[in-house]
Design a protein around this motif. Structure first.
Motif, PDB file in Angstrom:
ATOM      1  N   GLU A   5       4.449  68.597   2.497  1.00 28.53           N
ATOM      2  CA  GLU A   5       5.343  69.341   1.598  1.00 28.53           C
ATOM      3  C   GLU A   5       6.053  68.408   0.624  1.00 28.53           C
ATOM      4  OE1 GLU A   5       7.994  71.346   4.242  1.00 28.53           O
ATOM      5  OE2 GLU A   5       6.413  72.610   5.100  1.00 28.53           O
ATOM      6  N   ALA A   7       5.425  65.895  -1.119  1.00 28.73           N
ATOM      7  CA  ALA A   7       5.414  64.473  -0.746  1.00 28.73           C
ATOM      8  C   ALA A   7       5.061  63.593  -1.936  1.00 28.73           C
ATOM      9  CB  ALA A   7       4.420  64.248   0.369  1.00 28.73           C
ATOM     10  N   LYS A  56       7.854  65.492   3.096  1.00 32.91           N
ATOM     11  CA  LYS A  56       7.537  65.245   4.504  1.00 32.91           C
ATOM     12  C   LYS A  56       6.130  65.671   4.866  1.00 32.91           C
ATOM     13  CE  LYS A  56      10.314  69.292   5.573  1.00 32.91           C
ATOM     14  NZ  LYS A  56      11.455  69.823   6.302  1.00 32.91           N
ATOM     15  N   LEU A  58       4.109  67.209   8.149  1.00 31.62           N
ATOM     16  CA  LEU A  58       4.335  67.837   9.450  1.00 31.62           C
ATOM     17  C   LEU A  58       3.033  67.892  10.242  1.00 31.62           C
ATOM     18  CD1 LEU A  58       6.517  70.860   8.287  1.00 31.62           C
ATOM     19  CD2 LEU A  58       7.309  68.673   9.204  1.00 31.62           C
ATOM     20  N   SER A  61       4.052  71.292  12.982  1.00 31.59           N
ATOM     21  CA  SER A  61       5.446  71.516  12.566  1.00 31.59           C
ATOM     22  C   SER A  61       6.452  70.460  13.030  1.00 31.59           C
ATOM     23  CB  SER A  61       5.947  72.924  12.926  1.00 31.59           C
ATOM     24  OG  SER A  61       5.142  73.554  13.845  1.00 31.59           O
ATOM     25  N   LYS A  62       5.973  69.269  13.400  1.00 28.01           N
ATOM     26  CA  LYS A  62       6.915  68.177  13.679  1.00 28.01           C
ATOM     27  C   LYS A  62       6.732  67.093  12.620  1.00 28.01           C
ATOM     28  CE  LYS A  62       7.319  68.325  18.710  1.00 28.01           C
ATOM     29  NZ  LYS A  62       6.735  67.683  19.895  1.00 28.01           N
ATOM     30  N   ASN A  63       7.837  66.546  12.144  1.00 26.79           N
ATOM     31  CA  ASN A  63       7.758  65.494  11.126  1.00 26.79           C
ATOM     32  C   ASN A  63       7.101  64.241  11.699  1.00 26.79           C
ATOM     33  OD1 ASN A  63       8.149  63.523   9.195  1.00 26.79           O
ATOM     34  ND2 ASN A  63      10.162  64.312   8.595  1.00 26.79           N
ATOM     35  N   HIS A  65       6.904  61.240  10.637  1.00 26.30           N
ATOM     36  CA  HIS A  65       7.625  59.970  10.528  1.00 26.30           C
ATOM     37  C   HIS A  65       8.796  59.859  11.485  1.00 26.30           C
ATOM     38  CE1 HIS A  65       5.259  59.865   6.789  1.00 26.30           C
ATOM     39  NE2 HIS A  65       5.258  58.563   7.025  1.00 26.30           N
ATOM     40  N   THR A  66       9.080  60.926  12.228  1.00 25.41           N
ATOM     41  CA  THR A  66      10.142  60.805  13.235  1.00 25.41           C
ATOM     42  C   THR A  66       9.584  60.922  14.656  1.00 25.41           C
ATOM     43  OG1 THR A  66      10.578  63.155  13.073  1.00 25.41           O
ATOM     44  CG2 THR A  66      11.939  61.718  11.709  1.00 25.41           C
TER      45      THR A  66
END
Lengths: 231, 331
Positions: A5, A7, A56, A58, A61-63, A65-66
């Motif tokens: 999204e 990016a 970001k 995903l 649905s999890k980022n 980079h984290t």
């Protein structure tokens, strides 16, 4: 599977801008574009190795980079464009390193994982090289071993940076066909950067064409349009 | 190839090591009968002069040789994997120099903290730790294998320059203490100090065994290792801790000993051709002990004719060995 999204991808200067992109499981995407356009950086961003300049990525649905280090290695595997081999490291040991996260204190694998490693080597027709040293086999064989190692990681996402660069024509063809089969059979999302447009078209891969600072999705590419993406 | 390794281990343990032990224990000015050796261990009589000599002088030197050899070989192996450089080792990358500098600072400044020996061990460990941290910092910028070695040597020259200045300005008593230490010998460790020495070495070995699995992945390089889920920072820190403990404590007790840490791991890899680090750890401990035992036995045998400092002897073997590796593997 993977959603990107707003990016902006790049190190110090922006290389590729992606407004909105969804990559699905069970497909092999061919990332194409001129040298230096940012194909490797794009793959490295999905790997979580190069941070985004903005936006970001995903993964389910999890980022990305984290994600924690082991969550990432459980979800994304990577094959670099060239594996030089390691002195005194045998092919079977190398492929087994893909199962590292699952190994015991002494680095040993359980029988199930050992079987999987052998199965993968057989599928990629490198089982006969299992006891050879990784620096004493040919470039193409090493490339196959690297793919086997990444597959051993058993991740839903697989990224390959020019996996066919050092292969002869028939091995290039087999490699792409194998990846397509793996993607459908094991429902993986596979991205590979490549300059093998003909092979990609033969296998009707969807293209991600990087040019003029954007990434364009081409469900199919026609021969007469190729030059649009390479100048 | 598996049996080859087990065969090597079996031969080393059952034949070579006992032979080297016996050779080392029986080398020296006076011959010690085998019976006296046995008695001094299991039937010790403090009034028997022969037994006292053997236990207090010979045996402690034999055990020191084994401990120092094992510790240096293991620390060299760890560094070679960590830096992905067959030429790395605690001496050539300046870990010994760092330890020497801190011991010099302690001894020559005239400050004595607690017992002299504890002070030396502590400062050598600190010096080793700081210099290895500095080396890992530099290795981030120096991608070329040879550049890193040159940097290590420059660091070594720099610290020895400081040590030389310190020696000029220090008093006679302090100078004597430092010079004694810096000669490098296996004779200065008493039987009681051996327990501290071995305890510290065991700590280093335990950390290495714990890290072995991560070292197996690290041979692929940092990026692939990280993508396989290895915590690179933690691995680097723990491995360097083990390196510093092993090389630092050896330097503290025996003074600087050159090249063992670089030569033995290379010989080991050449013999067994493996990247399985649990095996490499065990074999380096074995071969390191064997190497230093044999070197020191030779020194003891020759001591009547010509006294050779240990550090000079290991350099005599080690320096040509580096040249060989350069020709064979780096070019």
């Amino acid at each position: 599977m993977i959603e990107i999204e707003h990016a902006i991808i790049g190190h110090n200067r922006p290389l590729i801008e992606i407004e909105d992109l969804t990559l699905k499981s069970g497909k092999v995407y061919a990332v194409i574009g001129r040298n230096g356009v940012g194909k490797s950086t794009f793959l490295n961003s999905i790997l979580g190795y190069v941070p985004l300049m903005s936006g970001k990525i995903l993964l389910n649905s999890k980022n990305i980079h984290t994600l924690k280090r082991n969550e990432l290695s459980n979800n994304v595997a990577f094959v670099a464009s060239k594996f030089e081999g390691v002195e005194y490291l045998r092919v079977r040991e190398y492929v087994s390193l893909g199962k590292f996260a699952n190994s015991s204190f002494f680095g040993k694998l359980n029988p199930e994982d050992t079987n999987h490693v052998d199965l993968l080597m057989e599928e990629l027709s490198i089982l006969h090289l299992a006891d050879k040293f990784t620096d004493k086999i040919s470039d193409g064989e090493r490339q196959l071993a690297a793919v086997a190692r990444a597959l051993a990681q058993d991740t839903p996402v697989l990224l390959l940076d020019e996996p066919t660069a050092f292969l002869d024509y028939s091995n290039k063809k087999r490699m792409i066909e194998k990846l397509v089969r793996i993607a459908t059979e094991k429902n993986k999302c596979i991205l590979l950067s490549t300059h093998e447009l003909d092979l990609a078209m033969d296998n009707s891969l969807p293209f991600l064409a990087a040019h003029r600072g954007i990434l364009e999705v081409l469900p199919s590419l026609r021969k007469e349009n190729i030059s649009d993406y390479f100048h | 190839m598996k049996y080859r390794i087990w065969f090597l281990i079996a031969i080393t343990l059952s034949v070579a090591l006992p032979l080297a032990l016996w050779l080392h224990a029986s080398s020296g000015d006076t011959a010690v009968p085998f019976q006296v050796m046995i008695d001094s261990l299991w039937n010790y009589n403090p009034n028997n002069v022969d037994e006292v000599i053997f236990r207090e002088f010979r045996l402690s030197r034999t055990l020191t040789a084994m401990l120092a050899g094992s510790a240096l070989a293991l620390s060299g192996m760890l560094m070679q994997t960590l830096f992905q450089n067959p030429l790395a080792g605690p001496y050539i990358l300046g870990i010994n120099s760092g330890a020497s500098l801190f011991v010099a600072l302690l001894l020559l400044s005239g400050i004595s903290i607690g017992g002299a020996q504890i002070g030396i061990v502590g400062s050598a460990l600190l010096g080793a730790l700081l210099s290895s941290a500095f080396m890992i910092f530099l290795s981030g910028f120096l991608r070329n294998q040879i550049s890193l070695l040159l940097a290590g040597m420059m660091f070594g020259s720099f610290t020895s320059a400081i040590v030389a200045i310190l020696q000029q300005v220090s008093g006679a008593e302090a100078l004597k203490a430092f010079t004694m230490w810096s000669m490098g010998t296996l004779q200065q460790v008493s039987f009681n100090e051996l327990s501290i020495f071995s305890l510290v070495v065991i700590c280093g070995i335990l950390i290495s065994l714990f890290m072995a699995k991560y070292l197996n992945v690290l041979v692929l390089g940092e990026k692939p290792a990280r993508l396989l889920g290895v915590n690179i920072l933690r691995t680097r820190v723990l491995v360097l801790l083990a390196v510093s403990i092993l090389a630092g404590v050896t330097t503290a007790f025996c003074g600087p000993i050159a090249f063992v840490g670089m030569a033995v791991p290379n010989l080991t890899r050449l013999l067994v051709k493996t990247q399985q680090h649990h095996l490499l750890i065990s074999l380096n401990l074995l071969f390191g002990a064997l190497f230093l035992l044999l070197s020191d036995a030779l020194i003891l045998q020759c001591s009547e004719i010509i006294p050779i400092p240990l550090n000079a002897f290991t350099s005599l073997i080690g320096a040509p060995f580096i040249l060989l590796i350069l020709l064979r593997r780096v070019r």
